[in-house]
Design a protein around this motif. Structure first.
Motif, mmCIF file in Angstrom:
data_model
loop_
_atom_site.group_PDB
_atom_site.id
_atom_site.type_symbol
_atom_site.label_atom_id
_atom_site.label_comp_id
_atom_site.label_asym_id
_atom_site.label_seq_id
_atom_site.Cartn_x
_atom_site.Cartn_y
_atom_site.Cartn_z
ATOM 1 N N THR A 42 1.039 -1.293 0.051
ATOM 2 C CA THR A 42 -0.010 -0.175 -0.062
ATOM 3 C C THR A 42 0.889 1.079 -0.021
ATOM 4 N N PRO A 43 0.319 2.380 -0.364
ATOM 5 C CA PRO A 43 1.192 3.683 -0.452
ATOM 6 C C PRO A 43 1.417 4.349 0.898
ATOM 7 N N TYR A 44 0.873 3.709 2.127
ATOM 8 C CA TYR A 44 1.071 4.299 3.536
ATOM 9 C C TYR A 44 1.061 3.027 4.169
ATOM 10 N N TYR A 45 2.344 2.362 4.472
ATOM 11 C CA TYR A 45 2.442 1.426 5.068
ATOM 12 C C TYR A 45 2.095 1.536 6.742
ATOM 13 N N ASP A 46 2.646 2.472 7.199
ATOM 14 C CA ASP A 46 2.142 2.996 8.527
ATOM 15 C C ASP A 46 0.944 3.211 8.912
ATOM 16 N N LEU A 47 0.214 3.866 8.107
ATOM 17 C CA LEU A 47 -1.310 4.167 8.381
ATOM 18 C C LEU A 47 -1.936 2.781 8.296
ATOM 19 N N LYS A 167 -5.876 9.424 2.272
ATOM 20 C CA LYS A 167 -5.000 8.624 2.413
ATOM 21 C C LYS A 167 -5.367 7.052 2.604
ATOM 22 N N LEU A 168 -6.459 7.026 3.840
ATOM 23 C CA LEU A 168 -7.054 5.793 4.069
ATOM 24 C C LEU A 168 -7.862 5.252 2.712
ATOM 25 N N LEU A 169 -8.365 6.129 1.932
ATOM 26 C CA LEU A 169 -8.961 5.721 0.577
ATOM 27 C C LEU A 169 -7.911 5.071 -0.117
ATOM 28 N N GLN A 170 -6.935 5.461 -0.223
ATOM 29 C CA GLN A 170 -5.478 4.914 -0.944
ATOM 30 C C GLN A 170 -5.373 3.726 -0.543
ATOM 31 N N VAL A 171 -5.183 3.486 0.720
ATOM 32 C CA VAL A 171 -4.619 2.314 1.288
ATOM 33 C C VAL A 171 -5.727 1.313 1.077
#
Length: 186
Positions: A42-47, A167-171
């Motif tokens: 995913t684009p935001y691993y930590d999130l 960001k959550l939508l991207q994840v």
């Protein structure tokens, strides 16, 4: 001295206890390994990781369950943001600010009431990752013309909230895409 029955009982009890002690750490690490595997894509691993780890994934979780949890979390965050916007609209006396906030609310209402619930239902009921992907992409597109732009150069009071939902939508989209790939392989 113990009788044969007592010895058998103690032996069985010890065996079951050992099996339970050995299996508990394995079952608890299984969701963690799954989360790591999913979130790396995913684009935001930590999130992604923090969202899934704070959820109640079952010990036998799979990609479908992780996607469901993520979409439900996005829905909760988007609902919270909509409620926040509605509170700001009610508390401000500035008609220009009310109008700008109203535009933001209009973007969140269909996402919260229709788009994300449809994505969640598609995953849960039908494992229809393609429709879920369409729904999450639509929500992301609707927010990408976001209310932040409506505020011009001034910093929106919603900037962090909108950014987090986006960001959550991207994840979520990345996780759902993994589901589509999984279905194609099967």
């Amino acid at each position: 001295m113990m009788s044969g029955r007592s010895t058998t009982f103690v032996s069985c009890f010890a065996f079951v206890t050992i099996i339970l002690l050995v299996s508990i750490p394995f079952s608890q690490s299984q969701p963690s390994a799954l989360i790591d595997q999913i979130c790396k894509k995913t684009p935001y691993y930590d999130l992604c990781s923090s969202t899934l780890k704070s959820s109640t994934l079952s010990p036998n979780a799979d990609l479908k369950e992780a996607a469901q949890v993520m979409v439900n979390d996005i829905l909760a965050k988007a609902s919270d943001t909509l409620n926040f916007i509605q509170g700001l609209v009610q508390s401000t006396k500035d008609p220009i600010l009310q109008r700008k906030l109203g535009v933001c609310a209009e973007e969140y209402v269909p996402i919260v009431k229709y788009t994300l619930p449809q994505a969640a239902a598609a995953i849960m009921n039908k494992k229809d990752f393609k429709f879920a992907s369409y729904s999450v992409s639509k929500a992301l597109k609707d927010l990408s013309t976001s209310c932040d732009k409506n505020f011009g150069s001034a910093q929106s009071q919603l900037g962090d909230r909108n950014s987090n939902v986006e960001k959550l939508l991207q994840v979520g989209q990345a996780i759902i895409q993994q589901g589509i790939q999984m279905v194609l392989i099967l």
